[in-house]
Design a protein around this motif. Structure first.
Motif, PDB file in Angstrom:
ATOM      1  N   UNK A 193       0.819  -1.210   0.000  1.00 39.77           N
ATOM      2  CA  UNK A 193       0.000   0.000   0.000  1.00 39.77           C
ATOM      3  C   UNK A 193       0.857   1.266   0.000  1.00 39.77           C
ATOM      4  N   UNK A 194       2.171   1.079  -0.052  1.00 43.32           N
ATOM      5  CA  UNK A 194       3.093   2.206   0.076  1.00 43.32           C
ATOM      6  C   UNK A 194       3.516   2.757  -1.285  1.00 43.32           C
ATOM      7  N   UNK A 195       3.878   4.026  -1.263  1.00 43.60           N
ATOM      8  CA  UNK A 195       4.424   4.679  -2.453  1.00 43.60           C
ATOM      9  C   UNK A 195       5.820   4.127  -2.743  1.00 43.60           C
ATOM     10  N   UNK A 196       6.111   4.033  -4.031  1.00 46.97           N
ATOM     11  CA  UNK A 196       7.409   3.541  -4.459  1.00 46.97           C
ATOM     12  C   UNK A 196       8.511   4.472  -3.955  1.00 46.97           C
ATOM     13  N   UNK A 197       9.535   3.892  -3.361  1.00 47.09           N
ATOM     14  CA  UNK A 197      10.696   4.667  -2.930  1.00 47.09           C
ATOM     15  C   UNK A 197      10.610   5.216  -1.517  1.00 47.09           C
ATOM     16  N   UNK A 198       9.451   5.754  -1.116  1.00 45.46           N
ATOM     17  CA  UNK A 198       9.365   6.407   0.192  1.00 45.46           C
ATOM     18  C   UNK A 198       8.807   5.504   1.291  1.00 45.46           C
ATOM     19  N   UNK A 199       7.983   4.527   0.907  1.00 52.44           N
ATOM     20  CA  UNK A 199       7.366   3.662   1.912  1.00 52.44           C
ATOM     21  C   UNK A 199       6.181   4.295   2.612  1.00 52.44           C
ATOM     22  N   UNK A 200       5.823   5.512   2.232  1.00 49.51           N
ATOM     23  CA  UNK A 200       4.668   6.170   2.848  1.00 49.51           C
ATOM     24  C   UNK A 200       3.380   5.623   2.234  1.00 49.51           C
ATOM     25  N   UNK A 201       2.300   5.678   2.992  1.00 49.01           N
ATOM     26  CA  UNK A 201       1.025   5.145   2.526  1.00 49.01           C
ATOM     27  C   UNK A 201       0.513   5.974   1.351  1.00 49.01           C
ATOM     28  N   UNK A 202       0.064   5.293   0.305  1.00 48.66           N
ATOM     29  CA  UNK A 202      -0.462   5.959  -0.888  1.00 48.66           C
ATOM     30  C   UNK A 202      -1.686   6.798  -0.520  1.00 48.66           C
ATOM     31  N   UNK A 203      -1.803   7.978  -1.098  1.00 48.72           N
ATOM     32  CA  UNK A 203      -2.905   8.886  -0.802  1.00 48.72           C
ATOM     33  C   UNK A 203      -4.274   8.323  -1.111  1.00 48.72           C
ATOM     34  N   UNK A 204      -4.369   7.464  -2.121  1.00 55.13           N
ATOM     35  CA  UNK A 204      -5.647   6.844  -2.447  1.00 55.13           C
ATOM     36  C   UNK A 204      -6.138   5.929  -1.340  1.00 55.13           C
ATOM     37  N   UNK A 205      -5.207   5.311  -0.629  1.00 57.97           N
ATOM     38  CA  UNK A 205      -5.567   4.446   0.496  1.00 57.97           C
ATOM     39  C   UNK A 205      -6.154   5.290   1.630  1.00 57.97           C
ATOM     40  N   UNK A 206      -5.506   6.402   1.941  1.00 58.27           N
ATOM     41  CA  UNK A 206      -6.031   7.255   3.015  1.00 58.27           C
ATOM     42  C   UNK A 206      -7.347   7.899   2.601  1.00 58.27           C
ATOM     43  N   UNK A 207      -7.501   8.232   1.331  1.00 53.54           N
ATOM     44  CA  UNK A 207      -8.774   8.778   0.858  1.00 53.54           C
ATOM     45  C   UNK A 207      -9.890   7.748   0.999  1.00 53.54           C
ATOM     46  N   UNK A 208      -9.594   6.493   0.706  1.00 55.50           N
ATOM     47  CA  UNK A 208     -10.581   5.430   0.895  1.00 55.50           C
ATOM     48  C   UNK A 208     -10.972   5.325   2.364  1.00 55.50           C
TER      49      UNK A 208
END
Length: 153
Positions: free
Chosen positions: A52-67
């Motif tokens: 569920x993480x962004x490539x390179x940064x490991x942070x959660x993808x914004x679409x996941x938090x929007x969901x």
């Protein structure tokens, strides 16, 4: 939810909401859980996972938090409806403000701002643990829903 459930038959509680998530392919795959469900309020959690993480940064993808914003809002709104199971909600507007990157598990707390006969509005705060170990707000959101009752679709 079981196929023999009739609209208005059960009040919405955490167990029924959890069952609904288990039967929703996308939400179940995300591993969203209902932590608390009270009238006008829902708290949902989502564990951090590498896929569920962004490539390179490991942070959660914004679409996941929007969901998570949308889903927690819908459950909060359903808790104040006369027929929480039978009503159909359609997201008409969602505003998501990303305050900082989410680097760990997520916790969304949604509260109903207003619920009318055809429209509902919620406010959401999503928190995550930062790399320094503090829990911080990562997303602020609002949603507006069109509420459809039986026979309105």
């Amino acid at each position: 939810m079981s196929g023999d459930t009739h609209p208005g038959e059960y009040p919405l509680d955490a167990e029924l909401a959890s069952e609904a998530i288990q039967h929703h392919g996308y939400l179940d795959w995300l591993d969203i859980s209902v932590a608390e469900l009270d009238p006008g309020r829902a708290v949902l959690t989502l564990p951090h996972r590498e896929e569920l993480a962004n490539w390179g940064s490991g942070t959660v993808h914004g679409g996941v938090t929007a969901t998570l914003v949308d889903t927690s809002s819908a459950f909060a709104l359903r808790t104040v409806l006369d027929d929480p199971v039978g009503a159909t909600l359609a997201t008409t507007d969602m505003d998501v403000k990303y305050v900082r990157p989410a680097t760990d598990d997520l916790r969304a707390e949604a509260e109903v701002v207003r619920s009318g006969t055809s429209t509902g509005v919620t406010r959401v705060s999503v928190e995550s643990t930062s790399p320094d170990g503090d829990t911080k707000e990562v997303v602020v959101g609002t949603t507006t829903y069109r509420i459809f009752t039986e026979g309105q679709l």
